[in-house]
Design an enzyme around this catalytic site. Structure first.
Site, PDB file in Angstrom:
ATOM      1  N   GLY A 143       0.808  -1.209   0.000  1.00 37.61           N
ATOM      2  CA  GLY A 143       0.000   0.000   0.000  1.00 37.61           C
ATOM      3  C   GLY A 143       0.839   1.256   0.000  1.00 37.61           C
ATOM      4  O   GLY A 143       1.862   1.361  -0.689  1.00 37.61           O
ATOM      5  N   CYS A 144       0.407   2.230   0.803  1.00 40.39           N
ATOM      6  CA  CYS A 144       1.088   3.534   0.843  1.00 40.39           C
ATOM      7  C   CYS A 144       2.532   3.431   1.320  1.00 40.39           C
ATOM      8  O   CYS A 144       3.341   4.309   1.029  1.00 40.39           O
ATOM      9  CB  CYS A 144       0.306   4.495   1.744  1.00 40.39           C
ATOM     10  SG  CYS A 144      -1.321   4.937   1.098  1.00 40.39           S
ATOM     11  N   ALA A 145       2.871   2.370   2.048  1.00 40.34           N
ATOM     12  CA  ALA A 145       4.246   2.195   2.527  1.00 40.34           C
ATOM     13  C   ALA A 145       5.157   1.594   1.472  1.00 40.34           C
ATOM     14  O   ALA A 145       6.378   1.535   1.660  1.00 40.34           O
ATOM     15  CB  ALA A 145       4.254   1.313   3.774  1.00 40.34           C
ATOM     16  N   GLY A 146       4.585   1.156   0.343  1.00 39.03           N
ATOM     17  CA  GLY A 146       5.366   0.419  -0.635  1.00 39.03           C
ATOM     18  C   GLY A 146       6.495   1.201  -1.267  1.00 39.03           C
ATOM     19  O   GLY A 146       7.557   0.640  -1.564  1.00 39.03           O
ATOM     20  N   LEU A 343       3.442   5.151   5.869  1.00 40.39           N
ATOM     21  CA  LEU A 343       2.638   4.197   6.635  1.00 40.39           C
ATOM     22  C   LEU A 343       1.806   3.356   5.687  1.00 40.39           C
ATOM     23  O   LEU A 343       1.384   3.831   4.625  1.00 40.39           O
ATOM     24  CB  LEU A 343       1.711   4.945   7.594  1.00 40.39           C
ATOM     25  CG  LEU A 343       2.370   5.938   8.546  1.00 40.39           C
ATOM     26  CD1 LEU A 343       1.315   6.695   9.328  1.00 40.39           C
ATOM     27  CD2 LEU A 343       3.322   5.213   9.490  1.00 40.39           C
TER      28      LEU A 343
END
Length: 357
Positions: A143-146, A343
């Site tokens: 997700g956004c942490a990728g 995150l």
């Protein structure tokens, strides 16, 4: 210390103002969501002015099956992935001369908004003149942490192979996860926040760089909060991706993130006050404000993240590369430390300590 030597951002075809999207959502959900007017302020209060998508706004009004959306994801990921890579390898702002495709040892491909086997970087290699021996490392589901996680894995590769140059490509088409018949609050919040974006970074080992000042990667750390699967993610159903959002994310940032960041900095002989720059993934206005509060930083440290959020919205994993690209264009003093932070589902954090040398 491996070095981030270049960046490239794809330009997507359809840019829409936040007010246009608000009017679209009002029209779309007027008959199915009681008191829709009470929910619409989320579009005005999130600090976003415009976003870019791979399809025109009217395309999203109709229901599209999972297979149709995924085929579109594959086609657009290859097209705009190639564009971002081409810009990264020839970016005159960061590179004294273009990087040859055959110099690239590995491609890390990051995404969570579509599926493909063969994976996207293999399809890109059929479009661009990479060596057939280029290593492929697809990373899915962060997700956004990728974006931060992919950069961390590239750093570790270049530690092991200091003569290497590698690419990290983050491609997200969050608009394809929109559900026009889902009246849940998470879908509405996601519609007010998410966008599409594709970006590429080039990372090089110690023995593959010149003396041009650039951000060096000092250290990386992943952090997982146990048993927090319901905080953030996707529910994958017959119609595709359904967003999962917890209202507790900003409070988790305030309570959980700070001690983990402090421990990470301590490991490197630093404290919060030693950070001059915050390269933060702008998950949303409230999340950025929670960063400020948790890490005791004033608004000047998050100006770039707010600006990227304002212009592009939340493009999941790709967004933090847009933030970093802006920092790389600034004249940052030698020796300054910065923290890249994102995150994602898990609930998790990815931390990367940078130093400009």
């Amino acid at each position: 210390m491996p070095v981030i030597i270049s960046a490239g951002l794809a330009s997507l075809p359809f840019t829409v103002t936040q007010d246009e999207i608000r009017q679209y959502v009002k029209r779309l959900f007027a008959s199915s969501v009681p008191h829709i007017e009470r929910l619409l302020p989320v579009f005005a209060n999130g600090g976003i002015q415009s976003r870019s998508f791979v399809q025109p706004l009217e395309w999203y009004e109709k229901r599209h099956g999972f297979s149709e959306k995924n085929e579109l994801y594959i086609d657009r990921a290859v097209h705009y992935g190639c564009e971002a890579i081409e810009k990264c390898l020839s970016n005159e702002t960061f590179l004294p001369k273009p990087i040859n495709y055959e110099e690239v040892e590995a491609i890390f491909y990051i995404s969570t908004t579509g599926l493909a086997t063969p994976s996207i970087e293999a399809r890109i290699m059929n479009q661009l003149p990479f060596s057939p021996h280029t290593k492929r490392v697809p990373i899915w589901g962060l997700g956004c942490a990728g974006g931060a996680a992919g950069l961390a894995r590239a750093y570790e590769y270049c530690l092991a192979f200091p003569k290497a140059k590698v690419l990290v490509v983050a491609a997200e088409f969050c608009s394809l996860t929109f559900q026009p018949h889902d009246t849940g609050k998470s879908n509405l919040i996601g519609t007010s926040l998410f966008a599409d974006g594709v970006a590429c970074l080039c990372v090089a080992g110690d023995e593959a760089v010149d003396n041009v000042p650039r951000p060096h990667i000092v250290d990386v750390q992943s952090v997982l909060m146990p048993h927090s699967e319901e905080v953030m993610g996707w529910n994958i159903q017959d119609d595709g991706w359904f967003v999962v959002f917890s209202k507790d994310i900003p409070s988790l940032v305030r309570s959980w993130l700070k001690p983990n960041v402090e421990a990470f900095l301590q490991r490197n002989g630093l404290a919060l006050q030693d950070l001059r720059h915050l390269i933060a993934h702008p998950g949303g206005k409230k999340v950025i404000e929670a960063y400020q509060e948790a890490l005791m930083m004033d608004e000047s440290k998050t100006n770039v993240s707010f600006e990227i959020l304002r212009r592009f919205g939340n493009m999941s994993s790709a967004t933090v590369y847009f933030v970093l690209e802006q920092f790389m264009q600034q004249p940052i003093p030698k020796g300054d430390y910065g923290l890249m932070m994102a995150l994602g589902p898990g609930f998790s954090a990815e931390l990367i300590l940078l130093c400009w040398e």
